[in-house]
Design an enzyme around this catalytic site. Structure first.
Site, PDB file in Angstrom:
ATOM      1  N   ASP A  84      -8.520 -61.602  21.063  1.00 38.48           N
ATOM      2  CA  ASP A  84      -9.133 -61.445  19.743  1.00 38.48           C
ATOM      3  C   ASP A  84      -9.473 -62.829  19.199  1.00 38.48           C
ATOM      4  O   ASP A  84      -8.600 -63.714  19.135  1.00 38.48           O
ATOM      5  CB  ASP A  84      -8.181 -60.726  18.788  1.00 38.48           C
ATOM      6  CG  ASP A  84      -8.868 -60.333  17.493  1.00 38.48           C
ATOM      7  OD1 ASP A  84      -9.369 -59.216  17.417  1.00 38.48           O
ATOM      8  OD2 ASP A  84      -8.889 -61.164  16.576  1.00 38.48           O
ATOM      9  N   GLU A 109     -14.880 -58.462  17.720  1.00 36.47           N
ATOM     10  CA  GLU A 109     -14.514 -59.751  18.314  1.00 36.47           C
ATOM     11  C   GLU A 109     -13.350 -59.581  19.271  1.00 36.47           C
ATOM     12  O   GLU A 109     -12.607 -60.529  19.546  1.00 36.47           O
ATOM     13  CB  GLU A 109     -14.158 -60.764  17.216  1.00 36.47           C
ATOM     14  CG  GLU A 109     -12.900 -60.461  16.426  1.00 36.47           C
ATOM     15  CD  GLU A 109     -13.141 -59.551  15.216  1.00 36.47           C
ATOM     16  OE1 GLU A 109     -12.276 -59.524  14.342  1.00 36.47           O
ATOM     17  OE2 GLU A 109     -14.190 -58.875  15.163  1.00 36.47           O
TER      18      GLU A 109
END
Length: 635
Positions: free
Chosen positions: A507, A550
């Site tokens: 992440d 993301e």
């Protein structure tokens, strides 16, 4: 002003509940083993839910579940109560009861019911104006139902996912979900038909202002519901048809169709349907310059919407009232309505509404002679609107498929024409053998060439569609579905293929701040460059896919957790080069990474949850680090 998702959404809400009804059937053992259908008596209620939801609500409230009832029956009762409130468009009560139903069972005890209720929760989140939370509720339900071939739950989850992505303006993703659900109907599901997903596609066209694409679908639905005397569905279909005709400026036709929808809604006691029709008629009145009638209808709709407490429709109603007030030179009322809409707005969930509110506010500033502020706000609105439309019009998959179908049909038609000519020449065979031979040879060559061209183009289009179906459009990595397919393959025959494998969930840290501070274009560039960095370092040693905004998933066959830790730290330490590549010195790009090594007996959900736990630990420890899963992390 564009009227997003008003009564058409109501059709989809009702349709969702109708389709859910096929999951309900009587069973004798309500206390013990895991169920795959709902128990009686709730099946009888749900069959009537789309036609008389108010009566069903009264029955449920007048016959509450006993405190001595089993947790299994309590879960079903509150699940049905959630769907009843959902049908009547009471967002908060729908969400409250969906979440309450989940407290009575666990995934281990009742996997089918648990994931069905999670889909109900996602529906309620979408209705309450929190679609991102709805996506979270759907994640595990989609994985579980797909792996376990629970096709009815999977279709319902895809249906809900389409609604959520449509609300978020992710029209490409919405089309993908709808098309996947459309293909799923080949399994001959009990309740879902192709027409159901076709109507979802029509709604997406509606949201994209492609009204001419949507009108034939609505006309077909109106004819079908009128023939069957299904009044509630007929009222809703007429509303959608009238809205679409309004969208192409056929105001008289659109007004007649919505007025008929209003008449039917009043006759069957559908109060929310009445409100939606009044709001749409008011929008038509605004277009025709009849502001007093528009104001009257908007205020009537406002009173009904306020009872349900749906923030989305209240926002849209307030924006219309602000527009009417501006046309009547009542700037004070316009400001009050705009402030009311702004207070209810959640910008990240309602980007188009945020743009529209600011557009109306620029008109208010202009009427108050604040020209500079009006100009600056309007310039900002146009820029944001342009970016929004660019994002929502990335419909490459749909266009490619349509082009492929059209070209294939054209080539097939040409082949049929040539084959017919060949048959005609065969009748003349006895008359002129030499000419026949020449023509047959010529046409055979022509047909062969056309077949070769068709085969070549079909092959190319198939390759394009395969890439589009498995690839993330922005980064070029595997998309979520395809990387999870690879994970499933790694789990299928581990002893024959590899000794072990590890999973890394990645992440990018503070990515929202990057978008907010530097713009989405820079954010997209960060994602692309990070994807390229991972590909360069992984080479052929593993697989990587983008599973969220993301968030990335990396699979490393024949690699234990410690070796994976080394790989991931190498990638993490190279990330400062991304700043140099992008050329913004104060842009800081780091990542948090969670690692989990597969153990025999792990399910896909186990792997995803444990790698997610490790990722969470990396974030909690300060980000920009790699953490391997340990049993203590999950405690």
């Amino acid at each position: 002003m564009k009227n997003h998702t008003l009564r058409l959404r109501w059709f989809l809400l009702v349709k969702s509940v109708v389709l859910i009804g096929v999951l309900l059937s009587p069973m004798t053992n309500a206390q013990s083993s895991a169920i795959k259908k709902f128990n009686a008596p709730y099946d009888k209620y749900v069959q009537l839910l789309s036609t008389v939801p108010s009566e069903i609500l009264e029955k449920l409230k007048s016959n509450p579940i006993s405190v001595d009832a089993s947790p299994l029956l309590k879960a079903q009762y509150y699940g049905l109560l959630s769907q009843t409130y959902y049908t009547l468009i009471y967002p908060e009560k729908s969400l409250e009861n969906a979440q309450l139903s989940l407290t009575f069972i666990s995934e281990t005890q009742q996997p089918w019911l648990y994931h069905t209720l999670r889909v109900y929760e996602a529906m309620a989140f979408e209705l309450v104006g929190q679609p991102l939370m709805g996506i979270e509720s759907l994640k595990h339900a989609i994985v579980w139902s797909n792996l376990n071939e629970a096709f009815d739950v999977y279709a319902m989850a895809l249906y809900t996912q389409t609604l959520i992505n449509t609300k978020l303006g992710n029209y490409t993703l919405a089309l993908q979900s709808a098309k996947e659900g459309y293909a799923l109907t080949n399994h001959q599901l009990d309740g879902y038909k192709r027409h159901d997903f076709t109507m979802l596609i029509a709604q997406i066209y509606d949201e994209m202002d492609e009204y001419r694409q949507a009108i034939p679908v609505y006309e077909e639905a109106v004819a079908e519901f009128r023939a069957r005397n299904q009044l509630v569905s007929l009222s809703i279909a007429l509303y959608g048809l009238g809205r679409a005709n309004h969208g192409i400026n056929k105001l008289e036709i659109g007004e007649q169709q919505v007025e008929e929808s209003l008449t039917i809604a009043e006759a069957v006691g559908d109060s929310q349907g009445v409100a939606y029709a009044l709001a749409e008629l008011a929008s038509i009145n605004i277009g025709k310059g009849n502001y007093p009638l528009a104001l009257q209808r908007l205020l009537e709709a406002r009173a009904i919407f306020s009872v349900a407490g749906n923030p989305l429709v209240i926002i849209e109603n307030s924006m219309r009232l602000a527009l009417v007030s501006l046309h009547q030179q009542n700037t004070n009322s316009a400001k009050l309505y705009l402030d009311e809409a702004q207070a209810l707005l959640i910008t990240e969930n309602m980007p188009s509404h945020a743009i529209e509110i600011d557009y109306i506010r620029s008109k208010l500033l202009f009427q108050n002679n604040n020209y500079k502020a009006a100009y600056e706000l309007l310039s900002s609105v146009y820029g944001r609107y342009r970016n929004y439309r660019e994002q929502e019009n990335t419909n490459l998959l749909h266009k490619t498929r349509v082009e492929y179908d059209l070209q294939s049909k054209e080539l097939q038609n040409q082949i049929l024409i040539d084959q017919n000519a060949l048959q005609q020449q065969e009748l003349e065979f006895q008359k002129n053998k030499n000419i026949y031979f020449f023509i047959v040879t010529f046409l055979a060559i022509g047909v062969s060439i056309l077949m070769a061209v068709l085969g070549y183009r079909t092959h190319n289009h198939r390759k394009i569609l395969e890439v589009l179906a498995t690839t993330d459009e922005l980064t070029g990595l595997f998309n979520r579905r395809h990387i999870l397919d690879h994970l499933n393959k790694l789990m299928s025959e581990p002893d024959k293929i590899h000794d072990c494998f590890s999973v890394a969930m990645v992440d990018l840290d503070w990515f929202k701040n990057i978008n907010d501070n530097f713009g989405h274009a820079i954010g997209d560039l960060v994602l692309k460059n990070f994807a390229r960095l991972c590909q360069q370092n992984l080479h052929d040693h593993g697989y990587i896919g983008r599973i969220g905004g993301e968030e990335f998933l990396i699979l490393l066959p024949n690699t234990n957790a410690q070796d994976t830790l080394i790989y991931m730290n190498e990638i993490r330490k190279k990330m400062p080069v991304l700043t140099t590549q992008i050329g913004i010195p104060n842009l800081v790009i780091t990542a948090s990474i969670g690692i989990y090594q597969w153990s025999k007996g792990d399910t896909m959900i186990d792997i995803m949850q444990k790698s997610d736990v490790a990722l969470y630990a990396a974030k909690e420890n300060g980000r920009n680090q790699v953490v391997c899963y340990q049993a203590t992390l999950g405690e």
